[in-house]
Motif scaffolding. Sequence first.
Motif, PDB file in Angstrom:
ATOM      1  N   GLY A   1       0.796  -1.223   0.000  1.00 50.28           N
ATOM      2  CA  GLY A   1       0.000   0.000   0.000  1.00 50.28           C
ATOM      3  C   GLY A   1       0.827   1.270   0.000  1.00 50.28           C
ATOM      4  N   ALA A   2       2.153   1.134   0.064  1.00 50.53           N
ATOM      5  CA  ALA A   2       3.017   2.317   0.056  1.00 50.53           C
ATOM      6  C   ALA A   2       3.071   2.970  -1.314  1.00 50.53           C
ATOM      7  CB  ALA A   2       4.430   1.948   0.513  1.00 50.53           C
ATOM      8  N   GLY A   3       2.657   2.229  -2.341  1.00 46.46           N
ATOM      9  CA  GLY A   3       2.652   2.791  -3.689  1.00 46.46           C
ATOM     10  C   GLY A   3       3.761   2.266  -4.575  1.00 46.46           C
ATOM     11  N   LYS A   4       4.320   1.109  -4.232  1.00 53.07           N
ATOM     12  CA  LYS A   4       5.437   0.577  -5.003  1.00 53.07           C
ATOM     13  C   LYS A   4       5.090   0.384  -6.475  1.00 53.07           C
ATOM     14  CE  LYS A   4       5.883  -2.978  -2.276  1.00 53.07           C
ATOM     15  NZ  LYS A   4       4.893  -2.689  -1.234  1.00 53.07           N
ATOM     16  N   THR A   5       3.930  -0.177  -6.756  1.00 49.33           N
ATOM     17  CA  THR A   5       3.549  -0.430  -8.144  1.00 49.33           C
ATOM     18  C   THR A   5       3.233   0.873  -8.855  1.00 49.33           C
ATOM     19  OG1 THR A   5       2.726  -2.627  -7.560  1.00 49.33           O
ATOM     20  CG2 THR A   5       1.970  -1.696  -9.640  1.00 49.33           C
ATOM     21  N   THR A   6       2.460   1.734  -8.231  1.00 53.53           N
ATOM     22  CA  THR A   6       2.095   3.019  -8.838  1.00 53.53           C
ATOM     23  C   THR A   6       3.327   3.868  -9.113  1.00 53.53           C
ATOM     24  OG1 THR A   6      -0.054   2.997  -7.735  1.00 53.53           O
ATOM     25  CG2 THR A   6       0.763   5.150  -8.502  1.00 53.53           C
ATOM     26  N   ILE A   7       4.162   4.036  -8.115  1.00 57.38           N
ATOM     27  CA  ILE A   7       5.383   4.841  -8.269  1.00 57.38           C
ATOM     28  C   ILE A   7       6.344   4.138  -9.217  1.00 57.38           C
ATOM     29  CG2 ILE A   7       7.380   5.846  -7.070  1.00 57.38           C
ATOM     30  CD1 ILE A   7       4.576   7.183  -6.523  1.00 57.38           C
TER      31      ILE A   7
ATOM     32  N   VAL B   1      -2.236   6.447   6.774  1.00 58.47           N
ATOM     33  CA  VAL B   1      -2.276   6.773   5.342  1.00 58.47           C
ATOM     34  C   VAL B   1      -2.327   5.494   4.517  1.00 58.47           C
ATOM     35  CG1 VAL B   1      -0.878   7.678   3.420  1.00 58.47           C
ATOM     36  CG2 VAL B   1      -1.187   9.047   5.491  1.00 58.47           C
ATOM     37  N   ILE B   2      -1.487   4.538   4.857  1.00 60.85           N
ATOM     38  CA  ILE B   2      -1.405   3.304   4.076  1.00 60.85           C
ATOM     39  C   ILE B   2      -2.635   2.427   4.309  1.00 60.85           C
ATOM     40  CG2 ILE B   2      -0.068   1.200   3.730  1.00 60.85           C
ATOM     41  CD1 ILE B   2       2.433   2.997   4.125  1.00 60.85           C
ATOM     42  N   GLU B   3      -3.140   2.399   5.532  1.00 62.24           N
ATOM     43  CA  GLU B   3      -4.348   1.624   5.800  1.00 62.24           C
ATOM     44  C   GLU B   3      -5.514   2.125   4.955  1.00 62.24           C
ATOM     45  OE1 GLU B   3      -6.684  -0.109   9.659  1.00 62.24           O
ATOM     46  OE2 GLU B   3      -6.202   2.037   9.702  1.00 62.24           O
ATOM     47  N   ASN B   4      -5.655   3.447   4.846  1.00 64.10           N
ATOM     48  CA  ASN B   4      -6.734   4.009   4.036  1.00 64.10           C
ATOM     49  C   ASN B   4      -6.585   3.632   2.563  1.00 64.10           C
ATOM     50  OD1 ASN B   4      -8.124   5.194   6.157  1.00 64.10           O
ATOM     51  ND2 ASN B   4      -6.946   7.093   6.021  1.00 64.10           N
ATOM     52  N   ARG B   5      -5.362   3.596   2.082  1.00 63.12           N
ATOM     53  CA  ARG B   5      -5.124   3.174   0.694  1.00 63.12           C
ATOM     54  C   ARG B   5      -5.533   1.718   0.488  1.00 63.12           C
ATOM     55  NH1 ARG B   5       0.802   5.352  -1.137  1.00 63.12           N
ATOM     56  NH2 ARG B   5       0.310   7.567  -1.092  1.00 63.12           N
TER      57      ARG B   5
ATOM     58  N   LYS C   1      -7.644  -0.071   2.169  1.00 65.95           N
ATOM     59  CA  LYS C   1      -9.100  -0.236   2.260  1.00 65.95           C
ATOM     60  C   LYS C   1      -9.778   0.147   0.948  1.00 65.95           C
ATOM     61  CE  LYS C   1      -9.637   0.274   7.241  1.00 65.95           C
ATOM     62  NZ  LYS C   1     -10.095   1.132   8.346  1.00 65.95           N
ATOM     63  N   ALA C   2      -9.192   1.095   0.234  1.00 66.73           N
ATOM     64  CA  ALA C   2      -9.770   1.545  -1.034  1.00 66.73           C
ATOM     65  C   ALA C   2      -9.367   0.648  -2.207  1.00 66.73           C
ATOM     66  CB  ALA C   2      -9.332   2.983  -1.317  1.00 66.73           C
ATOM     67  N   ARG C   3      -8.337  -0.147  -2.027  1.00 68.57           N
ATOM     68  CA  ARG C   3      -7.821  -0.987  -3.121  1.00 68.57           C
ATOM     69  C   ARG C   3      -8.724  -2.191  -3.332  1.00 68.57           C
ATOM     70  NH1 ARG C   3      -1.531  -2.603  -3.122  1.00 68.57           N
ATOM     71  NH2 ARG C   3      -2.056  -4.028  -1.445  1.00 68.57           N
ATOM     72  N   GLN C   4      -8.931  -2.530  -4.587  1.00 70.22           N
ATOM     73  CA  GLN C   4      -9.789  -3.664  -4.918  1.00 70.22           C
ATOM     74  C   GLN C   4      -9.020  -4.677  -5.757  1.00 70.22           C
ATOM     75  OE1 GLN C   4     -13.356  -2.253  -6.749  1.00 70.22           O
ATOM     76  NE2 GLN C   4     -13.845  -0.878  -5.072  1.00 70.22           N
ATOM     77  N   ASN C   5      -9.463  -5.929  -5.666  1.00 76.98           N
ATOM     78  CA  ASN C   5      -8.927  -7.009  -6.491  1.00 76.98           C
ATOM     79  C   ASN C   5      -7.434  -7.222  -6.309  1.00 76.98           C
ATOM     80  OD1 ASN C   5     -11.506  -7.459  -7.597  1.00 76.98           O
ATOM     81  ND2 ASN C   5     -11.168  -5.803  -9.058  1.00 76.98           N
ATOM     82  N   HIS C   6      -6.952  -7.114  -5.099  1.00 71.96           N
ATOM     83  CA  HIS C   6      -5.552  -7.405  -4.803  1.00 71.96           C
ATOM     84  C   HIS C   6      -5.525  -8.363  -3.622  1.00 71.96           C
ATOM     85  CE1 HIS C   6      -1.320  -6.886  -3.721  1.00 71.96           C
ATOM     86  NE2 HIS C   6      -1.152  -6.384  -4.931  1.00 71.96           N
ATOM     87  N   PHE C   7      -4.607  -9.325  -3.682  1.00 74.69           N
ATOM     88  CA  PHE C   7      -4.554 -10.343  -2.631  1.00 74.69           C
ATOM     89  C   PHE C   7      -4.102  -9.793  -1.288  1.00 74.69           C
ATOM     90  CE2 PHE C   7      -0.479 -10.547  -4.844  1.00 74.69           C
ATOM     91  CZ  PHE C   7       0.422 -10.449  -3.805  1.00 74.69           C
ATOM     92  N   MET C   8      -3.413  -8.674  -1.290  1.00 78.78           N
ATOM     93  CA  MET C   8      -2.897  -8.105  -0.048  1.00 78.78           C
ATOM     94  C   MET C   8      -3.876  -7.043   0.441  1.00 78.78           C
ATOM     95  SD  MET C   8      -0.326  -8.553   1.852  1.00 78.78           S
ATOM     96  CE  MET C   8       0.961  -7.869   2.842  1.00 78.78           C
ATOM     97  N   THR C   9      -4.495  -7.293   1.591  1.00 76.66           N
ATOM     98  CA  THR C   9      -5.488  -6.364   2.123  1.00 76.66           C
ATOM     99  C   THR C   9      -4.974  -5.720   3.402  1.00 76.66           C
ATOM    100  OG1 THR C   9      -6.575  -8.018   3.513  1.00 76.66           O
ATOM    101  CG2 THR C   9      -7.317  -7.860   1.214  1.00 76.66           C
ATOM    102  N   GLU C  10      -5.785  -4.818   3.931  1.00 76.68           N
ATOM    103  CA  GLU C  10      -5.398  -4.122   5.162  1.00 76.68           C
ATOM    104  C   GLU C  10      -5.273  -5.061   6.355  1.00 76.68           C
ATOM    105  OE1 GLU C  10      -9.876  -4.027   5.369  1.00 76.68           O
ATOM    106  OE2 GLU C  10      -8.419  -3.761   3.764  1.00 76.68           O
ATOM    107  N   LYS C  11      -5.819  -6.282   6.234  1.00 71.95           N
ATOM    108  CA  LYS C  11      -5.729  -7.256   7.328  1.00 71.95           C
ATOM    109  C   LYS C  11      -4.278  -7.586   7.683  1.00 71.95           C
ATOM    110  CE  LYS C  11      -9.939  -9.593   5.831  1.00 71.95           C
ATOM    111  NZ  LYS C  11     -10.447 -10.815   5.221  1.00 71.95           N
ATOM    112  N   LEU C  12      -3.399  -7.488   6.708  1.00 73.49           N
ATOM    113  CA  LEU C  12      -1.997  -7.852   6.927  1.00 73.49           C
ATOM    114  C   LEU C  12      -1.095  -6.647   7.201  1.00 73.49           C
ATOM    115  CD1 LEU C  12      -1.604 -10.607   4.202  1.00 73.49           C
ATOM    116  CD2 LEU C  12      -1.762 -10.903   6.665  1.00 73.49           C
ATOM    117  N   LEU C  13      -1.663  -5.464   7.240  1.00 76.40           N
ATOM    118  CA  LEU C  13      -0.833  -4.271   7.382  1.00 76.40           C
ATOM    119  C   LEU C  13      -0.072  -4.238   8.709  1.00 76.40           C
ATOM    120  CD1 LEU C  13       0.141  -1.747   5.983  1.00 76.40           C
ATOM    121  CD2 LEU C  13      -1.800  -0.520   6.963  1.00 76.40           C
TER     122      LEU C  13
END
Length: 163
Positions: A10-16, A107-111, A113-125
Motif C-alpha cells: 500500500g506504500a505505492g510501489k507499483t504506482t510509483i 495513510v497506508i491503511e486508508n489506501r 481499504k480503497a484498493r480492490q482485487n488485490h490479494f494483499m489487504t489491510e488485514k496484513l498491514l
Amino acid sequence: MIILLMGVSGAGKTTIGKLLAETLNWELRDADNFHTATNIEKMRLGIPLNDADRKLWLEDLQAAIKNWLQENKNVVLACSALKTSYRQMLMIDSCIQLVYLKGSFDVIENRLKARQNHFMTEKLLKSQFHDLEEPDNCICVDVSEPPEVIVKKIRTGLGVEAS
C-alpha cells in the motif's frame, strides 16, 4: 542499474514504480509476480508470510536480479523487502539503488481499504509494519506526496536522467 523500490503493502510501489519506469524508459518488474500460488493464497486469506515462506521468493528474485545485471538491464523492481536480511539477499551489486517509500500506518491503511482485487489487504498491514526494519543508506520519500512529486524526488536523489 536496478532501483529496488521498497515499502509495506500500500506504500505505492507499483504506482510509483510504473511512473518512474515510464519516465526513465526502463523496465518495471513487480516482486509480487515472483510469489508462489501458495504464498498468494495465504496472503489472500489474511495469513502473514514468515521467513520460510519468503525464502524461495527471495531466491527467485535474487536470480532475476543477477540475470538483469548480466544483461545490463535498467529495471525498477517494486518489492516489499521489509527486513534487512531480505535486502541483503537482493542488494548484491553496487549498481542496485535502494528507495524506501515511507508512510504512516493510517495513510497506508486508508489506501489498502480503497484498493480492490488485490490479494494483499489491510488485514496484513499490522504484520507488515511489525516486520518492517527501516533501511539506512537509502533514498527515503514520503508516500503522502503526489506520485509525480515522489518520482521527481527519487530521480533527484538518484541523479538518474531519462534515457
